[in-house]
Write a protein that holds these residues in place. Structure first.
Motif, PDB file in Angstrom:
ATOM      1  N   LEU A  30      -8.891  13.093  -6.691  1.00  0.00           N
ATOM      2  CA  LEU A  30      -7.530  13.031  -7.218  1.00  0.00           C
ATOM      3  C   LEU A  30      -6.621  13.990  -6.444  1.00  0.00           C
ATOM      4  CD1 LEU A  30      -6.276  11.515  -9.740  1.00  0.00           C
ATOM      5  CD2 LEU A  30      -6.464  13.711 -10.920  1.00  0.00           C
ATOM      6  N   GLN A  31      -7.081  15.212  -6.223  1.00  0.00           N
ATOM      7  CA  GLN A  31      -6.264  16.206  -5.533  1.00  0.00           C
ATOM      8  C   GLN A  31      -6.137  15.903  -4.040  1.00  0.00           C
ATOM      9  OE1 GLN A  31      -7.869  20.044  -6.592  1.00  0.00           O
ATOM     10  NE2 GLN A  31      -7.083  19.936  -8.681  1.00  0.00           N
ATOM     11  N   ALA A  32      -7.161  15.312  -3.447  1.00  0.00           N
ATOM     12  CA  ALA A  32      -7.062  14.911  -2.041  1.00  0.00           C
ATOM     13  C   ALA A  32      -6.029  13.804  -1.868  1.00  0.00           C
ATOM     14  CB  ALA A  32      -8.425  14.455  -1.530  1.00  0.00           C
ATOM     15  N   GLN A  44       0.842  -1.186   0.000  1.00  0.00           N
ATOM     16  CA  GLN A  44       0.000   0.000   0.000  1.00  0.00           C
ATOM     17  C   GLN A  44       0.882   1.242   0.000  1.00  0.00           C
ATOM     18  OE1 GLN A  44      -3.688   0.130   2.430  1.00  0.00           O
ATOM     19  NE2 GLN A  44      -2.801   1.947   3.360  1.00  0.00           N
ATOM     20  N   LEU A  45       0.548   2.197  -0.888  1.00  0.00           N
ATOM     21  CA  LEU A  45       1.311   3.436  -0.974  1.00  0.00           C
ATOM     22  C   LEU A  45       0.592   4.612  -0.334  1.00  0.00           C
ATOM     23  CD1 LEU A  45       2.616   3.257  -4.667  1.00  0.00           C
ATOM     24  CD2 LEU A  45       3.826   2.615  -2.570  1.00  0.00           C
ATOM     25  N   LEU A  46      -0.714   4.720  -0.594  1.00  0.00           N
ATOM     26  CA  LEU A  46      -1.515   5.842  -0.117  1.00  0.00           C
ATOM     27  C   LEU A  46      -2.840   5.339   0.411  1.00  0.00           C
ATOM     28  CD1 LEU A  46      -1.213   8.210  -3.228  1.00  0.00           C
ATOM     29  CD2 LEU A  46       0.021   8.502  -1.088  1.00  0.00           C
ATOM     30  N   SER A  47      -3.412   6.089   1.342  1.00  0.00           N
ATOM     31  CA  SER A  47      -4.777   5.759   1.767  1.00  0.00           C
ATOM     32  C   SER A  47      -5.487   7.012   2.260  1.00  0.00           C
ATOM     33  CB  SER A  47      -4.777   4.692   2.867  1.00  0.00           C
ATOM     34  OG  SER A  47      -4.235   5.203   4.064  1.00  0.00           O
ATOM     35  N   LEU A  48      -6.797   7.022   2.069  1.00  0.00           N
ATOM     36  CA  LEU A  48      -7.680   8.016   2.658  1.00  0.00           C
ATOM     37  C   LEU A  48      -8.653   7.285   3.573  1.00  0.00           C
ATOM     38  CD1 LEU A  48      -8.665  10.188  -0.474  1.00  0.00           C
ATOM     39  CD2 LEU A  48      -6.806  10.604   1.152  1.00  0.00           C
ATOM     40  N   THR A  49      -8.907   7.851   4.732  1.00  0.00           N
ATOM     41  CA  THR A  49      -9.822   7.235   5.682  1.00  0.00           C
ATOM     42  C   THR A  49     -10.833   8.264   6.169  1.00  0.00           C
ATOM     43  OG1 THR A  49      -8.023   5.778   6.432  1.00  0.00           O
ATOM     44  CG2 THR A  49      -9.997   5.896   7.813  1.00  0.00           C
ATOM     45  N   GLY A  50     -12.099   8.048   5.832  1.00  0.00           N
ATOM     46  CA  GLY A  50     -13.166   8.945   6.274  1.00  0.00           C
ATOM     47  C   GLY A  50     -12.968  10.381   5.832  1.00  0.00           C
ATOM     48  N   VAL A  51     -12.504  10.585   4.619  1.00  0.00           N
ATOM     49  CA  VAL A  51     -12.108  11.921   4.167  1.00  0.00           C
ATOM     50  C   VAL A  51     -13.299  12.708   3.631  1.00  0.00           C
ATOM     51  CG1 VAL A  51     -10.892  13.095   2.278  1.00  0.00           C
ATOM     52  CG2 VAL A  51      -9.666  11.504   3.755  1.00  0.00           C
ATOM     53  N   GLY A  52     -13.336  13.974   4.018  1.00  0.00           N
ATOM     54  CA  GLY A  52     -14.308  14.915   3.477  1.00  0.00           C
ATOM     55  C   GLY A  52     -13.590  16.138   2.941  1.00  0.00           C
ATOM     56  N   VAL A  53     -14.124  16.711   1.869  1.00  0.00           N
ATOM     57  CA  VAL A  53     -13.595  17.941   1.287  1.00  0.00           C
ATOM     58  C   VAL A  53     -14.775  18.846   0.977  1.00  0.00           C
ATOM     59  CG1 VAL A  53     -12.472  18.971  -0.733  1.00  0.00           C
ATOM     60  CG2 VAL A  53     -11.511  16.904   0.288  1.00  0.00           C
ATOM     61  N   SER A  54     -14.675  20.108   1.389  1.00  0.00           N
ATOM     62  CA  SER A  54     -15.758  21.044   1.092  1.00  0.00           C
ATOM     63  C   SER A  54     -15.197  22.341   0.556  1.00  0.00           C
ATOM     64  CB  SER A  54     -16.603  21.313   2.346  1.00  0.00           C
ATOM     65  OG  SER A  54     -15.796  21.854   3.381  1.00  0.00           O
ATOM     66  N   PHE A  55     -15.991  22.970  -0.308  1.00  0.00           N
ATOM     67  CA  PHE A  55     -15.681  24.288  -0.845  1.00  0.00           C
ATOM     68  C   PHE A  55     -16.832  25.195  -0.435  1.00  0.00           C
ATOM     69  CE2 PHE A  55     -13.762  21.156  -3.717  1.00  0.00           C
ATOM     70  CZ  PHE A  55     -12.431  21.551  -3.665  1.00  0.00           C
ATOM     71  N   GLY A  56     -16.655  25.899   0.678  1.00  0.00           N
ATOM     72  CA  GLY A  56     -17.751  26.684   1.221  1.00  0.00           C
ATOM     73  C   GLY A  56     -18.906  25.760   1.590  1.00  0.00           C
ATOM     74  N   PRO A  57     -20.107  26.041   1.094  1.00  0.00           N
ATOM     75  CA  PRO A  57     -21.261  25.200   1.432  1.00  0.00           C
ATOM     76  C   PRO A  57     -21.330  23.900   0.628  1.00  0.00           C
ATOM     77  CG  PRO A  57     -21.958  26.968  -0.016  1.00  0.00           C
ATOM     78  CD  PRO A  57     -20.495  27.212   0.267  1.00  0.00           C
ATOM     79  N   LEU A  84      -3.281  17.957  -2.133  1.00  0.00           N
ATOM     80  CA  LEU A  84      -3.388  19.339  -2.584  1.00  0.00           C
ATOM     81  C   LEU A  84      -4.548  20.095  -1.948  1.00  0.00           C
ATOM     82  CD1 LEU A  84      -2.714  18.929  -6.428  1.00  0.00           C
ATOM     83  CD2 LEU A  84      -1.082  19.454  -4.611  1.00  0.00           C
ATOM     84  N   LEU A  85      -5.429  19.395  -1.246  1.00  0.00           N
ATOM     85  CA  LEU A  85      -6.614  20.034  -0.686  1.00  0.00           C
ATOM     86  C   LEU A  85      -6.672  19.862   0.831  1.00  0.00           C
ATOM     87  CD1 LEU A  85      -9.393  18.859  -3.197  1.00  0.00           C
ATOM     88  CD2 LEU A  85      -8.256  21.083  -3.134  1.00  0.00           C
ATOM     89  N   PRO A  86      -7.158  20.886   1.551  1.00  0.00           N
ATOM     90  CA  PRO A  86      -7.451  20.681   2.967  1.00  0.00           C
ATOM     91  C   PRO A  86      -8.612  19.711   3.110  1.00  0.00           C
ATOM     92  CG  PRO A  86      -8.239  22.830   2.255  1.00  0.00           C
ATOM     93  CD  PRO A  86      -7.464  22.263   1.108  1.00  0.00           C
ATOM     94  N   LEU A  87      -8.530  18.831   4.091  1.00  0.00           N
ATOM     95  CA  LEU A  87      -9.564  17.808   4.217  1.00  0.00           C
ATOM     96  C   LEU A  87      -9.779  17.434   5.675  1.00  0.00           C
ATOM     97  CD1 LEU A  87      -7.689  15.059   4.793  1.00  0.00           C
ATOM     98  CD2 LEU A  87      -7.374  15.189   2.324  1.00  0.00           C
ATOM     99  N   THR A  88     -10.932  16.842   5.920  1.00  0.00           N
ATOM    100  CA  THR A  88     -11.187  16.208   7.205  1.00  0.00           C
ATOM    101  C   THR A  88     -10.947  14.712   7.031  1.00  0.00           C
ATOM    102  OG1 THR A  88     -13.538  15.963   6.670  1.00  0.00           O
ATOM    103  CG2 THR A  88     -12.880  17.949   7.870  1.00  0.00           C
ATOM    104  N   GLY A  89     -10.733  14.005   8.135  1.00  0.00           N
ATOM    105  CA  GLY A  89     -10.377  12.600   8.036  1.00  0.00           C
ATOM    106  C   GLY A  89      -8.867  12.458   7.974  1.00  0.00           C
ATOM    107  N   ARG A  90      -8.390  11.388   7.364  1.00  0.00           N
ATOM    108  CA  ARG A  90      -6.950  11.121   7.395  1.00  0.00           C
ATOM    109  C   ARG A  90      -6.425  10.691   6.029  1.00  0.00           C
ATOM    110  NH1 ARG A  90      -7.057   7.475  10.916  1.00  0.00           N
ATOM    111  NH2 ARG A  90      -6.408   5.587   9.817  1.00  0.00           N
TER     112      ARG A  90
END
Length: 235
Positions: free
Chosen positions: A48-50, A4-17, A54-60
């Protein structure tokens, strides 16, 4: 299972609302070619950017210690006001490649991308397909572990698309890990080993490519998407 190289866990990304991604969990393993597909607005580019950080995110977001460089090629790659060869040499310098290795690496990349005859031409004078091949050669030359691709053949004619797909197939055969967003389902079927389908900011399917295109096993919205009847994903 490969490493495994990369992982996202429970990730959220929002742009304003607007919630672009919600509760996304995904693992990327060495040697995979992952196609991200979905209707317009479904979250492909955000994912892709998460993944690339490249993007601020919630989760890990987790990057394995053994994961090397990651590079992204955008839909409209930026070309410096330099020759094809110097675009490559500058990228290698920025990546910290030793001076003694740069010329050979640049030449190898140009040969791979079919650009040797154009090495002294201004990069910005190339056609759209040639510029995209240069962008891919520039990315490949730094020896990334992961290559991110955002709609790499959008707005290209069929001949240029075929050239790009041939180049990507060669990267895949060499063991490079690729993650590509695309609207072209035929392209996903030809190139990918795994397809991730996004719908309204969530992953609704994550399947080997052969299973993904077996419509009998899929939910109703995904079947509509595969038939071309779900082109916009409005929240």
């Amino acid at each position: 299972m490969s490493h495994q190289l990369l992982s996202l866990t429970g990730v959220g990304v929002s742009f304003g609302p607007v919630q672009a991604l919600s509760e996304v969990t995904l693992q990327v393993h060495r040697g995979e070619f992952i196609a991200l597909v979905g209707a317009n607005g479904s979250g492909k580019t955000s994912l892709l950017q998460a993944l690339h950080g490249l993007l601020p995110l919630t989760g890990r977001r987790t990057v394995a210690r053994h994961c090397g460089p990651q590079v992204m090629v955008f839909q409209r790659p930026f070309m410096l006001r330099l020759s094809v060869r110097r675009n490559l040499l500058l990228a290698l310098w920025l990546a910290g490649v030793p001076r003694a290795e740069r010329a050979a690496r640049a030449q190898e990349a140009m040969q791979r991308a079919g650009l040797m005859a154009m090495m002294d031409r201004p990069a910005r004078s190339l056609s759209g397909g040639q510029q995209q091949r240069l962008a891919l050669a520039r990315a490949w030359s730094v020896r990334p572990d992961v290559l991110f691709l955002d709609e790499p053949t959008a707005n290209l004619d069929p001949s240029a698309k075929h050239e790009i797909e041939t180049l990507l197939a060669g990267f895949k055969a060499a063991g490079l890990t690729l993650i590509m967003s695309t609207h072209n389902l035929g392209q996903a079927k030809r190139l990918a080993s795994r397809v991730v389908y996004l719908d309204r900011g969530k992953i609704r399917a994550d399947l080997p490519v052969a299973d993904f295109f077996n419509q009998d096993a899929l939910d109703a919205r995904l079947q509509l998407f595969l038939k071309g009847e779900l082109t916009w994903d409005l929240l």
